[in-house]
Design a protein around this motif. Structure first.
Motif, PDB file in Angstrom:
ATOM      1  N   ILE A   1      38.213  36.860  36.931  1.00 38.96           N
ATOM      2  CA  ILE A   1      37.863  36.784  35.511  1.00 38.96           C
ATOM      3  C   ILE A   1      38.549  37.894  34.726  1.00 38.96           C
ATOM      4  N   THR A   2      38.527  39.105  35.256  1.00 34.31           N
ATOM      5  CA  THR A   2      39.134  40.217  34.514  1.00 34.31           C
ATOM      6  C   THR A   2      40.649  40.063  34.401  1.00 34.31           C
ATOM      7  N   LYS A   3      41.268  39.407  35.362  1.00 38.75           N
ATOM      8  CA  LYS A   3      42.725  39.251  35.331  1.00 38.75           C
ATOM      9  C   LYS A   3      43.190  37.979  34.626  1.00 38.75           C
ATOM     10  N   ASN A   4      42.359  36.934  34.632  1.00 40.38           N
ATOM     11  CA  ASN A   4      42.831  35.631  34.167  1.00 40.38           C
ATOM     12  C   ASN A   4      42.074  35.028  32.988  1.00 40.38           C
ATOM     13  N   ILE A   5      40.871  35.487  32.724  1.00 40.47           N
ATOM     14  CA  ILE A   5      40.085  34.865  31.653  1.00 40.47           C
ATOM     15  C   ILE A   5      39.882  35.806  30.475  1.00 40.47           C
ATOM     16  N   ILE A   6      39.576  37.055  30.740  1.00 45.76           N
ATOM     17  CA  ILE A   6      39.375  37.997  29.632  1.00 45.76           C
ATOM     18  C   ILE A   6      40.707  38.181  28.922  1.00 45.76           C
ATOM     19  N   SER A   7      40.716  37.851  27.639  1.00 50.09           N
ATOM     20  CA  SER A   7      41.975  37.784  26.905  1.00 50.09           C
ATOM     21  C   SER A   7      42.535  39.145  26.507  1.00 50.09           C
ATOM     22  N   ASP A   8      41.685  40.123  26.300  1.00 48.94           N
ATOM     23  CA  ASP A   8      42.142  41.446  25.874  1.00 48.94           C
ATOM     24  C   ASP A   8      41.597  42.494  26.845  1.00 48.94           C
ATOM     25  N   PRO A   9      42.467  43.258  27.474  1.00 44.88           N
ATOM     26  CA  PRO A   9      41.997  44.254  28.452  1.00 44.88           C
ATOM     27  C   PRO A   9      40.941  45.215  27.905  1.00 44.88           C
ATOM     28  N   LYS A  10      40.949  45.462  26.607  1.00 46.26           N
ATOM     29  CA  LYS A  10      39.938  46.373  26.055  1.00 46.26           C
ATOM     30  C   LYS A  10      38.540  45.750  26.083  1.00 46.26           C
ATOM     31  N   ASP A  11      38.457  44.437  26.332  1.00 48.16           N
ATOM     32  CA  ASP A  11      37.159  43.769  26.438  1.00 48.16           C
ATOM     33  C   ASP A  11      36.574  43.813  27.851  1.00 48.16           C
ATOM     34  N   ILE A  12      37.341  44.277  28.809  1.00 47.44           N
ATOM     35  CA  ILE A  12      36.835  44.333  30.186  1.00 47.44           C
ATOM     36  C   ILE A  12      35.545  45.147  30.278  1.00 47.44           C
ATOM     37  N   PRO A  13      35.426  46.307  29.593  1.00 47.50           N
ATOM     38  CA  PRO A  13      34.162  47.055  29.669  1.00 47.50           C
ATOM     39  C   PRO A  13      32.958  46.323  29.062  1.00 47.50           C
ATOM     40  N   VAL A  14      33.207  45.301  28.265  1.00 45.97           N
ATOM     41  CA  VAL A  14      32.108  44.489  27.743  1.00 45.97           C
ATOM     42  C   VAL A  14      31.477  43.686  28.885  1.00 45.97           C
ATOM     43  N   PHE A  15      32.280  43.382  29.892  1.00 45.16           N
ATOM     44  CA  PHE A  15      31.867  42.538  31.013  1.00 45.16           C
ATOM     45  C   PHE A  15      31.595  43.328  32.293  1.00 45.16           C
ATOM     46  N   ILE A  16      32.378  44.363  32.528  1.00 39.24           N
ATOM     47  CA  ILE A  16      32.326  45.100  33.795  1.00 39.24           C
ATOM     48  C   ILE A  16      31.891  46.548  33.564  1.00 39.24           C
ATOM     49  N   GLU A  17      31.039  47.028  34.449  1.00 37.77           N
ATOM     50  CA  GLU A  17      30.661  48.439  34.468  1.00 37.77           C
ATOM     51  C   GLU A  17      30.490  48.847  35.927  1.00 37.77           C
ATOM     52  N   ASP A  18      31.131  49.919  36.309  1.00 36.42           N
ATOM     53  CA  ASP A  18      31.062  50.418  37.691  1.00 36.42           C
ATOM     54  C   ASP A  18      31.433  49.344  38.717  1.00 36.42           C
ATOM     55  N   GLY A  19      32.437  48.540  38.383  1.00 36.96           N
ATOM     56  CA  GLY A  19      32.964  47.570  39.333  1.00 36.96           C
ATOM     57  C   GLY A  19      32.191  46.272  39.469  1.00 36.96           C
ATOM     58  N   THR A  20      31.158  46.095  38.668  1.00 40.33           N
ATOM     59  CA  THR A  20      30.389  44.850  38.735  1.00 40.33           C
ATOM     60  C   THR A  20      30.003  44.418  37.326  1.00 40.33           C
ATOM     61  N   VAL A  21      29.349  43.287  37.239  1.00 40.55           N
ATOM     62  CA  VAL A  21      28.909  42.789  35.936  1.00 40.55           C
ATOM     63  C   VAL A  21      27.924  43.795  35.347  1.00 40.55           C
ATOM     64  N   ARG A  22      28.164  44.140  34.109  1.00 39.46           N
ATOM     65  CA  ARG A  22      27.360  45.199  33.485  1.00 39.46           C
ATOM     66  C   ARG A  22      25.913  44.760  33.255  1.00 39.46           C
ATOM     67  N   PRO A  23      25.008  45.729  33.237  1.00 38.99           N
ATOM     68  CA  PRO A  23      23.610  45.420  32.920  1.00 38.99           C
ATOM     69  C   PRO A  23      23.525  44.753  31.545  1.00 38.99           C
ATOM     70  N   GLY A  24      22.592  43.854  31.398  1.00 39.37           N
ATOM     71  CA  GLY A  24      22.446  43.137  30.135  1.00 39.37           C
ATOM     72  C   GLY A  24      23.137  41.791  30.140  1.00 39.37           C
ATOM     73  N   ILE A  25      23.824  41.475  31.232  1.00 38.77           N
ATOM     74  CA  ILE A  25      24.439  40.157  31.375  1.00 38.77           C
ATOM     75  C   ILE A  25      23.713  39.434  32.502  1.00 38.77           C
ATOM     76  N   LEU A  26      23.080  38.337  32.149  1.00 32.99           N
ATOM     77  CA  LEU A  26      22.394  37.500  33.127  1.00 32.99           C
ATOM     78  C   LEU A  26      23.438  36.642  33.828  1.00 32.99           C
ATOM     79  N   VAL A  27      23.419  36.662  35.146  1.00 32.75           N
ATOM     80  CA  VAL A  27      24.377  35.878  35.927  1.00 32.75           C
ATOM     81  C   VAL A  27      23.618  34.806  36.696  1.00 32.75           C
ATOM     82  N   LEU A  28      24.029  33.570  36.482  1.00 31.26           N
ATOM     83  CA  LEU A  28      23.444  32.451  37.215  1.00 31.26           C
ATOM     84  C   LEU A  28      24.522  31.789  38.060  1.00 31.26           C
TER      85      LEU A  28
END
Length: 101
Positions: free
Chosen positions: A43-70
């Motif tokens: 996802i970080t390499k192929n779907i997230i369109s702007d690298p500066k948005d990666i921290p919106v999705f990832i924190e400490d190598g995993t999905v950041r708190p506040g994002i529900l994953v199903l």
């Protein structure tokens, strides 16, 4: 052979993927080889369109708190989180539970 899955971004999280909520993906792994950790990297390499948005999705190598994953409509914590082995046809939903106000 590759694995065909669906990835969804909901709750405003689609902003990280050019406002596209649903992605049909073919990930370059053999069945039984890929885990959610691999999907996060994909996802970080192929779907997230702007690298500066990666921290919106990832924190400490995993999905950041506040994002529900199903995974197939089941909380990923019940499925093994990053260690879940991906199968063709799986649906991964990432929903932001953080909202500005």
């Amino acid at each position: 052979m590759a694995i065909k899955i669906k990835v969804e971004f909901l709750g405003g999280l689609d902003i990280i993927s050019n406002s596209v909520r649903e992605h049909k993906c073919v990930i370059p792994f053999e069945e039984g080889e890929a885990t959610v950790a691999d999907l996060i990297t994909y996802i970080t390499k192929n779907i997230i369109s702007d690298p500066k948005d990666i921290p919106v999705f990832i924190e400490d190598g995993t999905v950041r708190p506040g994002i529900l994953v199903l995974i197939n409509d089941t909380d990923w914590e019940l499925e093994g989180m990053e260690e879940y082995v991906i199968e063709s046809g799986d649906v991964f939903t990432f929903t932001s539970t953080l909202h500005g106000g």
